[in-house]
Motif scaffolding. Structure first.
Motif, mmCIF file in Angstrom:
data_model
loop_
_atom_site.group_PDB
_atom_site.id
_atom_site.type_symbol
_atom_site.label_atom_id
_atom_site.label_comp_id
_atom_site.label_asym_id
_atom_site.label_seq_id
_atom_site.Cartn_x
_atom_site.Cartn_y
_atom_site.Cartn_z
ATOM 1 N N SER A 184 40.885 45.464 47.749
ATOM 2 C CA SER A 184 40.722 45.431 46.290
ATOM 3 C C SER A 184 40.978 44.038 45.736
ATOM 4 O O SER A 184 40.283 43.579 44.813
ATOM 5 C CB SER A 184 41.668 46.441 45.636
ATOM 6 N N SER A 235 33.678 50.847 37.316
ATOM 7 C CA SER A 235 34.818 51.750 37.406
ATOM 8 C C SER A 235 35.308 52.063 36.003
ATOM 9 O O SER A 235 35.371 51.167 35.155
ATOM 10 C CB SER A 235 35.936 51.105 38.227
ATOM 11 N N PRO A 236 35.678 53.322 35.727
ATOM 12 C CA PRO A 236 36.100 53.669 34.369
ATOM 13 C C PRO A 236 37.460 53.103 33.975
ATOM 14 O O PRO A 236 37.783 53.045 32.792
ATOM 15 C CB PRO A 236 36.144 55.198 34.396
ATOM 16 N N ASP A 237 38.262 52.693 34.955
ATOM 17 C CA ASP A 237 39.631 52.283 34.633
ATOM 18 C C ASP A 237 39.933 50.819 34.933
ATOM 19 O O ASP A 237 41.077 50.392 34.848
ATOM 20 C CB ASP A 237 40.639 53.161 35.379
ATOM 21 N N ARG A 238 38.924 50.040 35.302
ATOM 22 C CA ARG A 238 39.171 48.620 35.558
ATOM 23 C C ARG A 238 37.880 47.819 35.369
ATOM 24 O O ARG A 238 36.783 48.365 35.488
ATOM 25 C CB ARG A 238 39.737 48.407 36.967
#
Length: 338
Positions: free
Chosen positions: A172, A204-207
């Motif tokens: 990541s 990505s929905p959160d980053r």
């Protein structure tokens, strides 16, 4: 026959019928209770639970017991009422354990997969904790992600965006500056052959960074670590497996000769997660002689209110924290209580 004998016969037949129904008719409930417990430093059916080859090993003493919850299914009405009244088991709707939209076999397969994942995560967490030379592997690929159809479980990730990776976290990290739509080169090794593929990252929905869609893990590059325990499902043995690996691969003894038990899932980075059934696990641990029980931080409130007399509770948040707590216990220093 007079009315009174007929009434008596009818009542007797009704009582027998109700008894047969109550004793045999399944009801939509299951009962949870204490399950088997195994010393992760020991053997199961003649095979060492944690086996290490090709790496220096050190003697261990004491116990590091993983604990489980049993599920009693196909309850009759009478058995359900008995469990409910006696408090020996917790009676819950069967649907909460065996959802009606899945077959029993599918649920068993899922539990087995979770347990296999906990074994893999336990090795990864221990390898990371000990700083052993490691190979970064694909543990799984997210369906319909950019990596789907390109990378496969078991592939070794050599580099991401031209930078080598040596830990799960670095997969990541190498994408920190990448954004959705960027093309990233992934070097990987499959069946001994190194290959390279270009992957267009998704969103990505959160980053903000680009999304690849692999679940990385690590295993020791030198030697082999094998964790095996048949007949157990779910993820909650991860912490105790990791501690057993660390104990075998480091000088000294984590337990100090004590009987330690515990529970908690673990991820490849070593974070300890909450689990279900803590009261039953503590009860079984106490029954077999455990002196200390390691409790995930999020389970502490429940553990304190249900702990058996004489069982000391220690709060843990990560594998590193659990090792520090056992070091303190062995040295006679204060530990983190629940």
């Amino acid at each position: 026959m007079s009315r009174r004998p007929l009434t008596a016969v009818a009542a007797a037949l009704l009582a027998v019928s109700l008894g047969v129904i109550g004793a045999t008719l399944p009801v939509p409930f299951v009962a949870l209770g204490p399950g088997p417990t195994h010393d992760t430093l020991g053997d199961y059916e003649g095979t060492q639970i944690v086996r290490v080859e090709g790496l220096p090993q050190y003697p261990t003493t004491g116990h590091l017991n993983m604990t489980t919850v049993s599920v009693t299914d196909r309850l009759s009405l009478f058995t359900t009422l008995w469990f409910w009244a006696s408090g020996e088991r917790r009676v819950i709707p069967r649907e909460s354990v065996f959802p009606s939209d899945r077959t029993d076999q599918e649920i068993q397969d899922e539990n087995a997969a979770q347990f296999a994942s906990s074994e893999s995560n336990a090795e990864a967490a221990a390898v990371t904790e000990l700083g052993l030379p490691a190979r970064v592997l694909v543990a799984g690929v997210v369906a319909d992600s950019p990596a789907a159809g390109v990378l496969e479980a078991g592939d070794e990730i050599v580099s991401v965006a031209g930078q080598p990776v040596a830990s799960a976290a670095e997969v990541s990290d190498r994408l920190t500056d990448a954004r959705p739509g960027d093309t990233v080169a992934i070097d990987y090794r499959r069946e001994g052959t190194e290959q390279q593929v270009d992957v267009v990252l998704g969103a990505s929905p959160d980053r903000a960074q680009g999304f690849l869609g692999v679940r990385p893990t690590v295993e020791a590059r030198d030697g082999a670590i094998d964790i095996s325990l048949d007949g157990i499902g779910g993820p909650s043995a991860g912490l105790m497996f990791s501690l057993a690996v660390v104990d075998r691969l480091t000088p000294g003894e984590l337990t100090g000769g004590r009987f330690i038990a515990g529970t908690g899932s673990i991820d490849p980075s070593g974070a300890v997660g909450a689990i279900d059934g803590v009261p039953f696990k503590m009860a079984k641990a106490s029954e077999v002689g455990a002196e200390v029980f390691l409790v995930p931080d999020a389970n502490c409130a429940e553990a304190v209110s249900t702990a058996p007399d004489g069982l000391d509770l220690i709060r843990v948040t990560t594998l590193d924290d659990a090792i520090d707590q056992l070091d303190a216990l062995r040295a006679g220093r204060p530990t983190a209580p629940c």
